[in-house]
Design an enzyme around this catalytic site. Sequence first.
Site, PDB file in Angstrom:
ATOM      1  N   HIS A   1       0.821  -1.029  -0.089  1.00 16.78           N
ATOM      2  CA  HIS A   1       0.117  -0.034   0.162  1.00 16.78           C
ATOM      3  C   HIS A   1       0.746   1.096   0.008  1.00 16.78           C
ATOM      4  CE1 HIS A   1      -2.811   3.189   1.316  1.00 16.78           C
ATOM      5  NE2 HIS A   1      -3.690   2.271   1.103  1.00 16.78           N
TER       6      HIS A   1
ATOM      7  N   GLU B   1      -3.654   3.134  -7.500  1.00 18.00           N
ATOM      8  CA  GLU B   1      -4.215   4.174  -6.666  1.00 18.00           C
ATOM      9  C   GLU B   1      -3.138   5.409  -6.477  1.00 18.00           C
ATOM     10  OE1 GLU B   1      -6.282   3.099  -2.628  1.00 18.00           O
ATOM     11  OE2 GLU B   1      -4.249   2.154  -2.295  1.00 18.00           O
TER      12      GLU B   1
END
Lengths: 214, 214, 214, 214
Positions: free
Chosen positions: A85, A133
């Site tokens: 992430h 993202e």
Amino acid sequence: MFILVNLKAYPCDPVAVARAARDVADAHGVRIAVAPQAADLARVEATGVETWAQHVSPVEHGSHTGSTLAEAVEANGAEGTLINHSERRVTLAAVDDALAAARRTDLETIVCANDPEQAGAAAALSPDAVAVEPPALIGGDVSVATADPEIVEGAVAAVNAVDPDVELFCGAGVSTGDDVEAARDLGATGVLLASGVAKAADPRSALEDLVSGI
Amino acid sequence: MFILVNLKAYPCDPVAVARAARDVADAHGVRIAVAPQAADLARVEATGVETWAQHVSPVEHGSHTGSTLAEAVEANGAEGTLINHSERRVTLAAVDDALAAARRTDLETIVCANDPEQAGAAAALSPDAVAVEPPALIGGDVSVATADPEIVEGAVAAVNAVDPDVELFCGAGVSTGDDVEAARDLGATGVLLASGVAKAADPRSALEDLVSGI
Amino acid sequence: MFILVNLKAYPCDPVAVARAARDVADAHGVRIAVAPQAADLARVEATGVETWAQHVSPVEHGSHTGSTLAEAVEANGAEGTLINHSERRVTLAAVDDALAAARRTDLETIVCANDPEQAGAAAALSPDAVAVEPPALIGGDVSVATADPEIVEGAVAAVNAVDPDVELFCGAGVSTGDDVEAARDLGATGVLLASGVAKAADPRSALEDLVSGI
Amino acid sequence: MFILVNLKAYPCDPVAVARAARDVADAHGVRIAVAPQAADLARVEATGVETWAQHVSPVEHGSHTGSTLAEAVEANGAEGTLINHSERRVTLAAVDDALAAARRTDLETIVCANDPEQAGAAAALSPDAVAVEPPALIGGDVSVATADPEIVEGAVAAVNAVDPDVELFCGAGVSTGDDVEAARDLGATGVLLASGVAKAADPRSALEDLVSGI
């Protein structure tokens, strides 16, 4: 469409969000999972919701104080894990080793990437899915599928070119059913979101809105 | 075949190794480069040898104390740079950003990878070359092309499948002309080596032996 | 007072700033040093200015690709080094090992710290100096000695309590002679600055103003 | 004497070790705590044993995917936490911030250090205790208090010189009652151990032996 709600380190009640996610998933026949802090996995899993880890360490059993062992998150209810992430980036070799740890324990995997090129690179390591993202949009009000549709389309193309068996999810700014619908229309088969649900006054309503886009 | 001699932090005389590399390159018409410590770039470049950096930071001009700025290594003679060496691993996003820094300054790029899967992932980021170096063999006496030929073949295949314009080099344990020949026969177009030359009593002889394999 | 000008990764001409620093140091009998990128050390040192490294790695000679070896920066003219700058933080053990590397090569040392408590901790490792630099003020227009005088006083006290032989410098927002004077009045014996000189249209004038406070 | 059993990422049954620790603590009136993986905290705490975290992240509530939030470990039963274990080193600033996180949530704190100098530095940040653990002895058969008594004595002195309210524990190689006794005789008020109990065929016997030294 798969909806993954990342609770990060937010000051929400993880059990309350988990129950809301479970109820909305059941009511609408939609796949929704919740990724809490590792310490909260067991009580989130006890709600019956699909439970994910936010991270696993690229290690096997051994002398790794402070690690997040795949076996430990699996034993406490995790069915999948995020890897790399943007708030928990790891080296290229560690992405590979964390994927190996996840396969060893039958955890599903989503490797996060910033842009289409990195999404293609992540796909070469054969995770179950890659999530694109753009860091600049994370936590914001505008969805990646709306603000930068070419990033989602580019990531779908880059991942397909490398390995068509890898799914492409998208995240950053996703908070409404329209965002989910826009993501799906661009070829994404899942979305990652966080503050849109975890910080909502009424997480259940926020989730109801999200699934309306499916 | 391209031969890159990585001086790491070895206690060798970087200028002496650079002169030997320059002489052997000139005498045999072979491409040989030397990658010294950043602080030694200028005096290595002054010998006339092709000079490389061991690393560049994933940053642009700005407030980055202690970084290794691509512009600074280029201004002091570097023509290329290693990225993500197994002794200096960086995140997937940082590989991408270091490549952007290198392109900005016209540095050639080699991204290092542990195995064929990671080599494929690195190729998706479009460096000039990917170098596969199994960590277990680095610094040892056995060459990757001899000990694990399927790793080199697998990396050639993985890189070609992702981007046929990216070259594949190999490293780890390379020290003789036979090792270079074995690498070339497996499809590698360059080799990375370090201790075999940098720690040799006579770097020039070591290099003469290496180029005999081309 | 010692003035250390950290060039970070700024797009300045390191040689021009070095010459200005040398001239102002000579003209006023003040100690001024310049810390450029590692790759620029040799040409900065060639100007005759006192030259410092921005960072050294916590290693000895060996297999450390991409490191900044104390021996290499020393061989290219560095007389001292920053350690643990807020833009290049390292572990507590690495501060200790970098100090050992600096002692091995006779480099002077400044360990950076965020606040008085960390300054006291850094002093326990016996560097030549500790520099307190509140991250929130770095790169800004307000000097730590003006905005937060109690941080400088607290750091002087914390360092003295642990080891009175360790000097206390301060940084963050230092750009004028008044800032230098304020720092000295609070007990600091040196200042760190960066953008105030490195980004100045006329570095020499900026330095002239700074030394007017001594 | 306080005995902290660090389960690291060992393939032990954390609940079985926790029960053994609870039973031995109760039977002998000795303070024994167990530090499992974060995901296992709740079920370890449910045994009634004193439960510790192996690490907490230097953050507050917020966007910190994959972090180990102090609030989350506390909510799942942790009463204390290790910080800066040699297998999970953090920057000097992060030690300070993790201590702040622990204070915010009333977690007791042990900051780990390699040697007496680093122990003194850690003490300057005011944890409840500092644990000195020479990395070379961790996981070995020889206890620090036996192999290097001067390290324990030096650490006791260094910590006392900086802040006499900070306790000094020791670790590395501790596995018998004699090791615990030797540590206490040198001035330590607690011991850290791991494999000696976590990998023991019979953890209860191993703990019985350990407490015989108190």
